[in-house]
Design a protein around this motif. Structure first.
Motif, PDB file in Angstrom:
ATOM      1  N   PHE A  74      -1.593  83.871  -4.914  1.00 24.96           N
ATOM      2  CA  PHE A  74      -1.678  82.639  -5.694  1.00 24.96           C
ATOM      3  C   PHE A  74      -0.915  81.485  -5.047  1.00 24.96           C
ATOM      4  O   PHE A  74      -1.206  80.328  -5.311  1.00 24.96           O
ATOM      5  CB  PHE A  74      -1.211  82.875  -7.135  1.00 24.96           C
ATOM      6  N   PHE A  75       0.048  81.812  -4.191  1.00 22.34           N
ATOM      7  CA  PHE A  75       0.688  80.752  -3.420  1.00 22.34           C
ATOM      8  C   PHE A  75      -0.355  80.091  -2.526  1.00 22.34           C
ATOM      9  O   PHE A  75      -0.453  78.865  -2.453  1.00 22.34           O
ATOM     10  CB  PHE A  75       1.837  81.324  -2.579  1.00 22.34           C
ATOM     11  N   LEU A  76      -1.170  80.938  -1.874  1.00 24.25           N
ATOM     12  CA  LEU A  76      -2.216  80.397  -0.994  1.00 24.25           C
ATOM     13  C   LEU A  76      -3.257  79.628  -1.802  1.00 24.25           C
ATOM     14  O   LEU A  76      -3.653  78.524  -1.430  1.00 24.25           O
ATOM     15  CB  LEU A  76      -2.875  81.543  -0.208  1.00 24.25           C
ATOM     16  N   LEU A  77      -3.689  80.231  -2.929  1.00 23.27           N
ATOM     17  CA  LEU A  77      -4.679  79.547  -3.765  1.00 23.27           C
ATOM     18  C   LEU A  77      -4.128  78.215  -4.276  1.00 23.27           C
ATOM     19  O   LEU A  77      -4.839  77.209  -4.315  1.00 23.27           O
ATOM     20  CB  LEU A  77      -5.073  80.428  -4.950  1.00 23.27           C
ATOM     21  N   GLY A  78      -2.866  78.225  -4.687  1.00 24.39           N
ATOM     22  CA  GLY A  78      -2.231  77.004  -5.191  1.00 24.39           C
ATOM     23  C   GLY A  78      -2.173  75.924  -4.130  1.00 24.39           C
ATOM     24  O   GLY A  78      -2.443  74.750  -4.397  1.00 24.39           O
ATOM     25  N   THR A  79      -1.832  76.338  -2.899  1.00 26.19           N
ATOM     26  CA  THR A  79      -1.802  75.369  -1.804  1.00 26.19           C
ATOM     27  C   THR A  79      -3.194  74.771  -1.610  1.00 26.19           C
ATOM     28  O   THR A  79      -3.345  73.561  -1.439  1.00 26.19           O
ATOM     29  CB  THR A  79      -1.340  76.052  -0.501  1.00 26.19           C
ATOM     30  N   ALA A  80      -4.212  75.652  -1.660  1.00 24.17           N
ATOM     31  CA  ALA A  80      -5.590  75.158  -1.516  1.00 24.17           C
ATOM     32  C   ALA A  80      -5.911  74.178  -2.637  1.00 24.17           C
ATOM     33  O   ALA A  80      -6.524  73.128  -2.402  1.00 24.17           O
ATOM     34  CB  ALA A  80      -6.563  76.338  -1.544  1.00 24.17           C
ATOM     35  N   ALA A  81      -5.486  74.498  -3.868  1.00 27.76           N
ATOM     36  CA  ALA A  81      -5.754  73.610  -5.002  1.00 27.76           C
ATOM     37  C   ALA A  81      -5.065  72.262  -4.808  1.00 27.76           C
ATOM     38  O   ALA A  81      -5.654  71.210  -5.069  1.00 27.76           O
ATOM     39  CB  ALA A  81      -5.285  74.257  -6.296  1.00 27.76           C
ATOM     40  N   GLY A  82      -3.831  72.295  -4.317  1.00 26.26           N
ATOM     41  CA  GLY A  82      -3.105  71.051  -4.055  1.00 26.26           C
ATOM     42  C   GLY A  82      -3.823  70.206  -3.026  1.00 26.26           C
ATOM     43  O   GLY A  82      -3.995  68.998  -3.196  1.00 26.26           O
ATOM     44  N   LEU A  83      -4.274  70.869  -1.953  1.00 22.35           N
ATOM     45  CA  LEU A  83      -5.004  70.140  -0.914  1.00 22.35           C
ATOM     46  C   LEU A  83      -6.299  69.573  -1.465  1.00 22.35           C
ATOM     47  O   LEU A  83      -6.694  68.458  -1.134  1.00 22.35           O
ATOM     48  CB  LEU A  83      -5.283  71.070   0.274  1.00 22.35           C
ATOM     49  N   LEU A  84      -6.955  70.364  -2.336  1.00 30.62           N
ATOM     50  CA  LEU A  84      -8.200  69.900  -2.954  1.00 30.62           C
ATOM     51  C   LEU A  84      -7.949  68.633  -3.765  1.00 30.62           C
ATOM     52  O   LEU A  84      -8.732  67.672  -3.698  1.00 30.62           O
ATOM     53  CB  LEU A  84      -8.760  71.005  -3.843  1.00 30.62           C
ATOM     54  N   ASN A  85      -6.852  68.621  -4.540  1.00 27.27           N
ATOM     55  CA  ASN A  85      -6.484  67.432  -5.315  1.00 27.27           C
ATOM     56  C   ASN A  85      -6.362  66.207  -4.405  1.00 27.27           C
ATOM     57  O   ASN A  85      -6.932  65.153  -4.681  1.00 27.27           O
ATOM     58  CB  ASN A  85      -5.128  67.623  -6.003  1.00 27.27           C
ATOM     59  N   VAL A  86      -5.594  66.399  -3.319  1.00 26.21           N
ATOM     60  CA  VAL A  86      -5.358  65.288  -2.399  1.00 26.21           C
ATOM     61  C   VAL A  86      -6.671  64.832  -1.770  1.00 26.21           C
ATOM     62  O   VAL A  86      -6.967  63.642  -1.695  1.00 26.21           O
ATOM     63  CB  VAL A  86      -4.356  65.707  -1.306  1.00 26.21           C
TER      64      VAL A  86
END
Lengths: 120, 256
Positions: A74-86
């Motif tokens: 979920f750390f990796l998924l969360g990072t992906a989600a953050g990047l998606l937001n940006v």
């Protein structure tokens, strides 16, 4: 009083098309103001993605006793989600600007026109 | 705390003291602390100031507005244009909510800039205040989304044009991305207000502690105070803009 109101109404009707036009010309400024607001989102959006993902992973691990599997996933998924937001915010900004450039309302200078043939 | 009066000596005031909650009317209901604190006081003040100002200035409702009425109308139009730009005609209904939200946060931020000495307080510099606001918005927007689109609102998490084998990865990412909204919304406002106020207090502490040389930090404080007022406005604006953008996602789903 009624006559005065009608008088003002007629004068407003005459003026408002010009006013609308003036507002339209003011559009780039309004967009700039909004852009500041959107630019401020980028940083927190990225960090919030990582934080939320990591927290979810941490809690799932505690529930299912799978440490550290969920945490890492979920750390990796969360990072992906953050990047998606940006990415989304940045794309929105760019599309807005490109619309204005196409309408000839905003001049970014030659270098910034989208000329890299990426068929977006 | 005693350190607040330490300006004349070498002792510096504690820059975090301004964020302390003080209970003015201690009160407890069923083990829950519902005391009337300085935070409550400033929120009540914000509502009273706003209501008084808007009602007072619009009292005459002149066709050609005077100076004070112009301020009210300017505020109204400013927020109205923002809501219309970001949500379209469907969002008009929610304008009163966004207007109240914007004015509330703006006035709280501005009241926090008043130099009231010991009593000065900014409720938006408390994470729980901003988080409560953000959580309310998040739950409200999600409910509106389900209300308008039914179970189809879940399609928000599975964007069209994504091949099926990617869905197991995409859906969790989209859900996490959706869940970041209340976090980033609340943390942004809270962090901006807290950092700015701390910085001003630290500079003020230096100005007091350094004696004659304190003129340096004092001069530095002038632009920073201006900047902090700008941030106070901008963060209220960003808060309202983001709320209307989230609302837009719930009302007009196809954007994603």
């Amino acid at each position: 009083m009624k006559r005065r109101l009608d008088d003002v109404g007629a004068r407003l009707n005459k003026i408002s098309p010009q006013h609308e036009k003036a507002l339209q010309n003011g559009a780039p400024m309004a967009t700039k103001r909004q852009s500041i607001g959107r630019a401020l989102r980028l940083g927190t959006d990225l960090v919030a993605g990582v934080a939320v993902g990591t927290l979810i992973g941490f809690w799932l691990d505690r529930w299912f006793d799978t440490s550290p599997l969920c945490f890492i996933l979920f750390f990796l998924l969360g990072t992906a989600a953050g990047l998606l937001n940006v990415f989304r915010t940045a794309r929105e900004l760019q599309e807005k600007q490109m619309d204005l450039v196409k309408q000839g309302k905003l001049d970014l200078g030659k270098d910034l026109i989208d000329d890299d043939n990426d068929k977006r | 705390m005693a350190t607040a009066q330490g300006n004349d000596g070498a002792m510096m005031p504690n820059p975090m003291h301004q964020f302390e909650i003080q209970r003015y009317i201690p009160w407890e209901i069923g083990g829950v602390d519902v005391s009337f604190t300085n935070s409550s006081l400033f929120m009540v003040l914000a509502v009273v100031v706003t209501s008084t100002f808007l009602i007072f200035t619009m009292r005459g409702h002149q066709l050609v507005p005077g100076r004070l009425q112009s301020i009210s109308e300017l505020l109204y139009e400013f927020v109205r244009n923002m809501v219309r730009d970001s949500t379209g005609p469907k969002g008009e209904k929610y304008f009163p909510f966004i207007f109240s939200l914007f004015i509330f946060v703006l006035v709280i931020n501005m009241l926090g800039m008043l130099p009231l000495g010991h009593y000065s307080f900014t409720p938006t510099s408390q994470i729980i205040v901003t988080f409560a606001l953000a959580a309310l918005i998040f739950v409200g927007v999600t409910l509106i989304g389900f209300w308008k689109h039914g179970i189809g609102y879940l399609k928000l998490f599975a964007p069209s044009g994504v091949p099926w084998y990617m869905l197991p990865i995409i859906i969790p990412i989209e859900i996490i991305s959706y869940l970041t909204r209340p976090i980033s919304l609340s943390v942004r406002l809270f962090a901006n207000m807290m950092v700015g106020h701390t910085l001003l207090k630290v500079l003020g502490g230096f100005a007091g502690a350094l004696g004659v040389a304190g003129i340096g930090p004092l001069l530095l404080m002038v632009p920073f105070t201006g900047l902090e007022i700008l941030v106070a406005f901008l963060q209220a604006f960003v808060f309202a803009v983001l709320t209307s953008i989230y609302l837009n996602d719930a009302l007009n789903m196809h954007d994603h």
